[in-house]
Design a protein around this motif. Structure first.
Motif, PDB file in Angstrom:
ATOM      1  N   ARG A 443       0.831  -1.211   0.000  1.00  0.00           N
ATOM      2  CA  ARG A 443       0.000   0.000   0.000  1.00  0.00           C
ATOM      3  C   ARG A 443       0.865   1.262   0.000  1.00  0.00           C
ATOM      4  N   ASP A 448      -0.338   4.333  -5.901  1.00  0.00           N
ATOM      5  CA  ASP A 448      -0.926   4.827  -7.147  1.00  0.00           C
ATOM      6  C   ASP A 448      -1.455   3.708  -8.042  1.00  0.00           C
ATOM      7  N   ASP A 451      -5.590  -0.433  -5.207  1.00  0.00           N
ATOM      8  CA  ASP A 451      -6.698   0.092  -4.413  1.00  0.00           C
ATOM      9  C   ASP A 451      -6.801  -0.638  -3.078  1.00  0.00           C
ATOM     10  N   ASP A 452      -6.659  -1.957  -3.099  1.00  0.00           N
ATOM     11  CA  ASP A 452      -6.669  -2.752  -1.872  1.00  0.00           C
ATOM     12  C   ASP A 452      -5.984  -4.086  -2.152  1.00  0.00           C
ATOM     13  N   GLU A 468      -6.526  -5.706  -5.812  1.00  0.00           N
ATOM     14  CA  GLU A 468      -7.563  -4.993  -6.557  1.00  0.00           C
ATOM     15  C   GLU A 468      -6.928  -3.696  -7.058  1.00  0.00           C
ATOM     16  N   LYS A 470      -5.984  -0.025  -9.131  1.00  0.00           N
ATOM     17  CA  LYS A 470      -6.511   1.287  -9.514  1.00  0.00           C
ATOM     18  C   LYS A 470      -6.264   1.485 -11.013  1.00  0.00           C
ATOM     19  N   GLY A 471      -7.182   2.131 -11.683  1.00  0.00           N
ATOM     20  CA  GLY A 471      -6.937   2.454 -13.084  1.00  0.00           C
ATOM     21  C   GLY A 471      -7.051   1.246 -13.989  1.00  0.00           C
ATOM     22  N   PRO A 510     -11.745  -4.672  -9.169  1.00  0.00           N
ATOM     23  CA  PRO A 510     -12.006  -3.915  -7.937  1.00  0.00           C
ATOM     24  C   PRO A 510     -13.275  -4.368  -7.230  1.00  0.00           C
TER      25      PRO A 510
END
Length: 543
Positions: A443, A448, A451-452, A468, A470-471, A510
């Motif tokens: 994390r 960036d 997410d998790d 999970e 991001k983007g 996600p």
């Protein structure tokens, strides 16, 4: 007040005197090309004792020549899986020094040097395969060669039972998982080790269901650089029992049958993950099943059998003893041969110990996997218990040792292990891994991109990471970037704690990982269950 205490060395001397010709070890001799076992060499207790004395003179002369004073700490960084490794470990104590034991599962020299500095270590003995890693050592280094063929001077050795305080250190181990990037030191005092020897006698007492005259023969469980095998071994030799050195920890069922046929194996000491290999095979191999049924005992520790394996051993009359223990406390609770509550073999504290089972409130993540009608209790080792670990490991507010391990009391004084109420998991050989430390590092370094995430891998060789994202980054690119950014963090950890390959990262859409209903935390055990098939593929599990 200074006094004399029993040690593994006094035990060895006594057994070698009473049973000099009894076989202490069976060691495999391999055909160089095929690595097939040609024969199992027998080493007597008299020879074992003589070899320890020989190695003690070898190390005593070498360390004294370097000006290293007696009672200094000497690091020992070896595999701990062979007869010669035992000679090094026992000989360092016999020569008058305090071994600080590192297994090869901790391959970072920087961490080794840091841990040596914490104990004020004065030298480092290392496995020859690590010669290229110790060039920057801040202390003198020496390769752990097989010194049996080396000529040694007849230097006097220190008293076998030195006059010491019970709080003095005889050996130093380490926690099996890393905290803040490094394992913790676990000093073993003379008084604590003396009591551990008493427990070891009880735990490893031969069952002898078949023949009271034949020698008890068991098999190596793990590395002598960890307290588990050191404890099991000192219990074994007290009964003049024999230890068979396997070719690898996850030895095959074929090798097991060879041990039984040619070495007279009467019991197995093994972690459940490795025992499962033989239990699976025994479903299709009548000869193996018959041999397992004939064993006096199969001793398991660290993890629990799966419900399927538990049912199989129960239905087929395979004798299992379950042990709960820890690096800090050695064996602490045992099951009884004839005591069952339904399908469960409950655990009871070993006599002579003083424990308290303190009610706790479990984390929301685990609630649905536990019995809501029974109170979870944490095992606490009281400071008055002779197996309470070193004061540096006890909690400051009450002076007791809090294990963090949870139990249900099924009947008065009878318990079943129910995991931990924290973020640690146990890998296949019962070594611990701090999942939260890995997740926090991901994390921080990949904020960036991720997410998790959640780390799983209970009973597996090493952890796996579920992410999970991001983007819209592609899964393969994301995996490689996570490995790149977290490489330094993992370089300092035990091998069983590392994620160093994209193969052990799973990218999912996600908000698809199972979560708790109120706080929305990812549920670790639910992830392991939901993705069991995919995890089996990652780890190459054959069904």
């Amino acid at each position: 007040m200074p006094a004399t205490y029993r040690t593994h060395l006094t035990v060895l001397q006594e057994v070698a005197s009473l049973h000099p010709t009894a076989t202490a070890f069976r060691v495999p001799q391999l055909e160089p090309t095929t690595q097939r076992i040609l024969e199992w060499d027998a080493i007597s207790f008299a020879q074992f004792h003589s070899d320890v004395e020989h190695f003690a003179r070898y190390w005593g002369a070498l360390l004294q020549a370097r000006g290293i004073a007696l009672r200094s700490v000497v690091g020992v960084w070896i595999g701990g899986m062979t007869y010669v490794d035992v000679l090094h470990i026992y000989a360092i104590v016999r020569a008058g020094y305090i071994p600080q034991l590192f297994s090869l599962r901790l391959p970072s020299p920087d961490v080794i040097f840091e841990l040596l500095a914490k104990s004020d270590g004065k030298a480092l003995i290392y496995d020859i395969s690590y010669e290229g890693l110790v060039s920057s050592s801040p202390v003198p280094t020496h390769a752990a060669i097989d010194a049996r063929a080396c000529a040694v001077s007849d230097i006097p050795l220190p008293p076998l039972q030195p006059l010491v305080d019970g709080s003095d250190t005889v050996m130093i181990f380490h926690t099996s998982g890393s905290t803040s990037g490094s394992p913790k030191l676990i000093p073993s005092t003379y008084a604590w080790w003396d009591h551990a020897i008493t427990k070891g006698w009880q735990v490893m007492k031969p069952k002898k269901h078949r023949n009271n005259e034949r020698q008890d023969v068991t098999v190596w469980m793990g590395s002598m650089c960890h307290i588990g095998q050191t404890f099991m071994f000192v219990g074994t030799i007290q009964h003049a029992s024999c230890t068979v050195q396997y070719t690898k920890q996850a030895f095959s069922s074929e090798e097991l049958l060879d041990m039984i046929d040619r070495c007279g194996l009467t019991r197995i000491n093994q972690f459940p993950t490795f025992l499962a290999i033989h239990l699976r095979e025994s479903r299709y191999n009548p000869k193996l099943l018959e041999k397992l049924q004939q064993l006096d005992e199969i001793f398991i520790s660290g993890l629990m059998l799966t419900p399927e394996d538990e049912q199989w051993v129960h239905n087929n009359g395979i004798r299992i003893t379950n042990c709960y223990g820890s690096t800090e406390g050695t064996a602490m609770m045992l099951s009884d041969d004839d005591d069952r509550i339904g399908d469960i073999r409950p655990l009871r504290p070993i006599p002579g110990t003083q424990y308290r089972f303190v009610p706790v409130t479990s984390s929301e993540d685990e609630d649905e996997y536990r019995n809501p009608h029974m109170q979870l209790r944490e095992l606490v080792v009281l400071s008055s218990s002779p197996d309470c670990p070193h004061p540096s490991l006890r909690r400051k507010d009450d002076g007791h040792y809090h294990t963090g391990d949870l139990f249900l009391e099924l009947a008065p004084g009878k318990f079943v292990f129910r995991g931990r109420d924290d973020d640690w998991i146990k890998t296949e050989n019962s070594l611990r891994c701090d999942t939260k430390a890995i997740e926090d590092n991901v994390r921080t370094t990949c904020a960036d991109l991720v997410d998790d995430c959640i780390v799983v891998g209970n009973s597996r060789p090493s952890p796996a990471l579920f992410v999970e994202p991001k983007g819209t980054i592609s899964p393969e690119t994301l995996k490689k970037e996570i490995i790149r950014r977290t490489r330094h963090f993992h370089s300092r950890r035990y091998m069983h704690e590392r994620i160093v390959s994209p193969d052990f990262i799973v990218v999912v859409p996600p908000r698809t990982l199972p979560r708790t209903s109120t706080k929305g935390n990812i549920r670790r055990r639910a992830v392991e269950e939901s993705f069991r098939t995919q995890l089996d593929q990652i780890y190459g599990v054959q069904h």
